[in-house]
Design a protein around this motif. Structure first.
Motif, PDB file in Angstrom:
ATOM      1  N   ASN A  18      -4.541 -11.403   6.439  1.00 13.40           N
ATOM      2  CA  ASN A  18      -5.685 -11.026   5.615  1.00 13.40           C
ATOM      3  C   ASN A  18      -5.504  -9.610   5.070  1.00 13.40           C
ATOM      4  N   ILE A  19      -5.017  -8.698   5.916  1.00 14.23           N
ATOM      5  CA  ILE A  19      -4.761  -7.328   5.476  1.00 14.23           C
ATOM      6  C   ILE A  19      -3.682  -7.312   4.401  1.00 14.23           C
ATOM      7  N   ARG A  20      -2.663  -8.154   4.571  1.00 11.75           N
ATOM      8  CA  ARG A  20      -1.577  -8.222   3.582  1.00 11.75           C
ATOM      9  C   ARG A  20      -2.132  -8.611   2.207  1.00 11.75           C
ATOM     10  N   GLU A  21      -3.020  -9.598   2.206  1.00 12.92           N
ATOM     11  CA  GLU A  21      -3.616 -10.045   0.949  1.00 12.92           C
ATOM     12  C   GLU A  21      -4.502  -8.962   0.342  1.00 12.92           C
ATOM     13  N   ILE A  22      -5.205  -8.222   1.193  1.00  6.47           N
ATOM     14  CA  ILE A  22      -6.045  -7.130   0.698  1.00  6.47           C
ATOM     15  C   ILE A  22      -5.192  -6.047   0.048  1.00  6.47           C
ATOM     16  N   VAL A  23      -4.063  -5.699   0.684  1.00  3.04           N
ATOM     17  CA  VAL A  23      -3.166  -4.692   0.111  1.00  3.04           C
ATOM     18  C   VAL A  23      -2.633  -5.167  -1.240  1.00  3.04           C
ATOM     19  N   LYS A  24      -2.250  -6.426  -1.327  1.00  2.00           N
ATOM     20  CA  LYS A  24      -1.799  -6.976  -2.612  1.00  2.00           C
ATOM     21  C   LYS A  24      -2.889  -6.853  -3.660  1.00  2.00           C
ATOM     22  N   HIS A  25      -4.115  -7.152  -3.245  1.00  2.00           N
ATOM     23  CA  HIS A  25      -5.245  -7.095  -4.165  1.00  2.00           C
ATOM     24  C   HIS A  25      -5.491  -5.670  -4.642  1.00  2.00           C
ATOM     25  N   ILE A  26      -5.372  -4.702  -3.722  1.00  2.00           N
ATOM     26  CA  ILE A  26      -5.554  -3.293  -4.104  1.00  2.00           C
ATOM     27  C   ILE A  26      -4.513  -2.895  -5.144  1.00  2.00           C
ATOM     28  N   LEU A  27      -3.254  -3.270  -4.895  1.00  2.00           N
ATOM     29  CA  LEU A  27      -2.164  -2.904  -5.809  1.00  2.00           C
ATOM     30  C   LEU A  27      -2.347  -3.535  -7.183  1.00  2.00           C
ATOM     31  N   GLU A  28      -2.922  -4.732  -7.213  1.00  2.00           N
ATOM     32  CA  GLU A  28      -3.133  -5.427  -8.491  1.00  2.00           C
ATOM     33  C   GLU A  28      -4.398  -4.950  -9.194  1.00  2.00           C
ATOM     34  N   ASP A  29      -5.414  -4.580  -8.422  1.00  2.00           N
ATOM     35  CA  ASP A  29      -6.731  -4.313  -8.973  1.00  2.00           C
ATOM     36  C   ASP A  29      -6.890  -2.890  -9.473  1.00  2.00           C
ATOM     37  N   VAL A  30      -6.253  -1.927  -8.818  1.00  2.00           N
ATOM     38  CA  VAL A  30      -6.558  -0.538  -9.161  1.00  2.00           C
ATOM     39  C   VAL A  30      -6.188  -0.156 -10.590  1.00  2.00           C
ATOM     40  N   PRO A  31      -5.029  -0.432 -11.196  1.00  2.00           N
ATOM     41  CA  PRO A  31      -3.780  -0.750 -10.512  1.00  2.00           C
ATOM     42  C   PRO A  31      -3.143   0.541  -9.993  1.00  2.00           C
ATOM     43  N   ILE A  32      -2.317   0.411  -9.010  1.00  2.00           N
ATOM     44  CA  ILE A  32      -1.677   1.581  -8.419  1.00  2.00           C
ATOM     45  C   ILE A  32      -0.254   1.217  -8.016  1.00  2.00           C
ATOM     46  N   LYS A  33       0.667   2.097  -8.278  1.00  2.00           N
ATOM     47  CA  LYS A  33       2.060   1.869  -7.894  1.00  2.00           C
ATOM     48  C   LYS A  33       2.198   1.944  -6.372  1.00  2.00           C
ATOM     49  N   GLN A  34       3.260   1.327  -5.851  1.00  2.00           N
ATOM     50  CA  GLN A  34       3.441   1.306  -4.406  1.00  2.00           C
ATOM     51  C   GLN A  34       3.623   2.698  -3.822  1.00  2.00           C
ATOM     52  N   ALA A  35       4.319   3.574  -4.532  1.00  2.00           N
ATOM     53  CA  ALA A  35       4.577   4.919  -3.996  1.00  2.00           C
ATOM     54  C   ALA A  35       3.284   5.727  -3.822  1.00  2.00           C
ATOM     55  N   PRO A  36       2.402   5.822  -4.843  1.00  2.00           N
ATOM     56  CA  PRO A  36       1.141   6.544  -4.636  1.00  2.00           C
ATOM     57  C   PRO A  36       0.250   5.903  -3.576  1.00  2.00           C
ATOM     58  N   PHE A  37       0.234   4.562  -3.541  1.00  2.00           N
ATOM     59  CA  PHE A  37      -0.547   3.884  -2.500  1.00  2.00           C
ATOM     60  C   PHE A  37      -0.007   4.249  -1.119  1.00  2.00           C
ATOM     61  N   ALA A  38       1.312   4.205  -0.978  1.00  2.00           N
ATOM     62  CA  ALA A  38       1.935   4.527   0.309  1.00  2.00           C
ATOM     63  C   ALA A  38       1.562   5.938   0.752  1.00  2.00           C
ATOM     64  N   GLU A  39       1.631   6.885  -0.167  1.00  2.00           N
ATOM     65  CA  GLU A  39       1.314   8.274   0.177  1.00  2.00           C
ATOM     66  C   GLU A  39      -0.148   8.423   0.603  1.00  2.00           C
ATOM     67  N   SER A  40      -1.038   7.658  -0.034  1.00  2.00           N
ATOM     68  CA  SER A  40      -2.468   7.788   0.250  1.00  2.00           C
ATOM     69  C   SER A  40      -2.848   7.276   1.624  1.00  2.00           C
ATOM     70  N   VAL A  41      -2.007   6.407   2.217  1.00  2.00           N
ATOM     71  CA  VAL A  41      -2.331   5.837   3.531  1.00  2.00           C
ATOM     72  C   VAL A  41      -1.308   6.203   4.598  1.00  2.00           C
ATOM     73  N   GLY A  42      -0.429   7.160   4.292  1.00  2.00           N
ATOM     74  CA  GLY A  42       0.512   7.648   5.296  1.00  2.00           C
ATOM     75  C   GLY A  42       1.695   6.738   5.557  1.00  2.00           C
ATOM     76  N   MET A  43       2.050   5.903   4.583  1.00  2.00           N
ATOM     77  CA  MET A  43       3.236   5.055   4.703  1.00  2.00           C
ATOM     78  C   MET A  43       4.283   5.566   3.728  1.00  2.00           C
ATOM     79  N   ASP A  44       5.462   4.949   3.718  1.00  2.00           N
ATOM     80  CA  ASP A  44       6.409   5.222   2.645  1.00  2.00           C
ATOM     81  C   ASP A  44       6.554   3.959   1.802  1.00  2.00           C
ATOM     82  N   LYS A  45       7.141   4.095   0.630  1.00  2.00           N
ATOM     83  CA  LYS A  45       7.208   2.992  -0.316  1.00  2.00           C
ATOM     84  C   LYS A  45       7.929   1.789   0.267  1.00  2.00           C
TER      85      LYS A  45
END
Length: 218
Positions: A7-34
């Motif tokens: 469910n979390i995986r689908e939510i992350v996909k939805h965030i990336l599609e909906d914002v839209p936001i690239k994987q690198a900025p999303f990763a930085e915003s939540v403390g992950m890497d791309k």
């Protein structure tokens, strides 16, 4: 019901599609890497409870709280003191607002009551031998109230998180002299020498119950 990672995986996909936001900025915003984001989205890796909670805080509108939060009676929510919050925790641990703003983890419920916190280990002083605790390991620890410090500590079975004004340290206590209050702190890593502090300098004392998330050293 535990957190549904799919469910979390689908939510992350939805965030990336909906914002839209690239994987690198999303990763930085939540403390992950791309690369971590890419592997998680593709189903090649999992995700920690700490990161899930970070995503929930940064992108709250994408979560149904009833689906994203465990409700199993066998789990409990504990606050996590990560690397970057440890200096602040040493100064603000008595401030309820500070503690409540820390990220949380869900862990198997402990049978005995008490004040539990999770800590992210900092440094490599305990990274040696069969009982090694590595940097970035997350551990569950229970507070030992000050009323028990006057008598000799039962230190043989435990590794401690010691809260000082200067910060947090993870150490084995190998000696405690109740007469003068001096405790001897020992590191598993032989590179670090033993040292002594007075129990009066200690603000909080926690003993580690278990490692709840293991870091990987390649």
């Amino acid at each position: 019901m535990m957190i549904d990672v799919e469910n979390i995986r689908e939510i992350v996909k939805h965030i990336l599609e909906d914002v839209p936001i690239k994987q690198a900025p999303f990763a930085e915003s939540v403390g992950m890497d791309k690369a971590q984001v890419s592997r998680f989205v593709s189903g090649k890796s999992g995700i920690s409870d700490y990161t899930i909670n970070k995503i929930k805080k940064v992108y709250p509108k994408y979560f149904d709280i009833n689906e994203a939060t465990p409700v199993d009676d066998n789990v409990m929510e504990v606050h996590l003191v990560p690397h970057q919050a440890q200096a602040g925790y040493a100064q603000e641990y008595l401030e309820e607002n500070f503690v409540n703003e820390l990220p949380t983890l869900y862990v198997t419920k402990e049978n005995d009551k008490g004040n539990y916190l999770a800590f992210e280990i900092k440094g490599d002083s305990m990274d040696y031998g069969k009982n090694a605790i590595r940097e970035y390991d997350k551990v569950l620890a229970k507070e030992l109230p000050q009323m028990y410090w006057a008598d000799k500590l039962h230190y043989n079975k435990y590794i401690f998180i010691i809260v000082l004004d200067s910060g947090l340290i993870c150490k084995q206590i190998t000696e405690h002299n109740p007469a003068n209050g001096v405790i001897t702190c020992h590191s598993f890593n032989p590179f670090y020498e033993d040292f002594q502090i007075n129990i009066k300098e200690v603000r909080q004392l926690f003993y580690i119950k278990k490692i709840i998330e293991r870091s990987i050293n390649l």
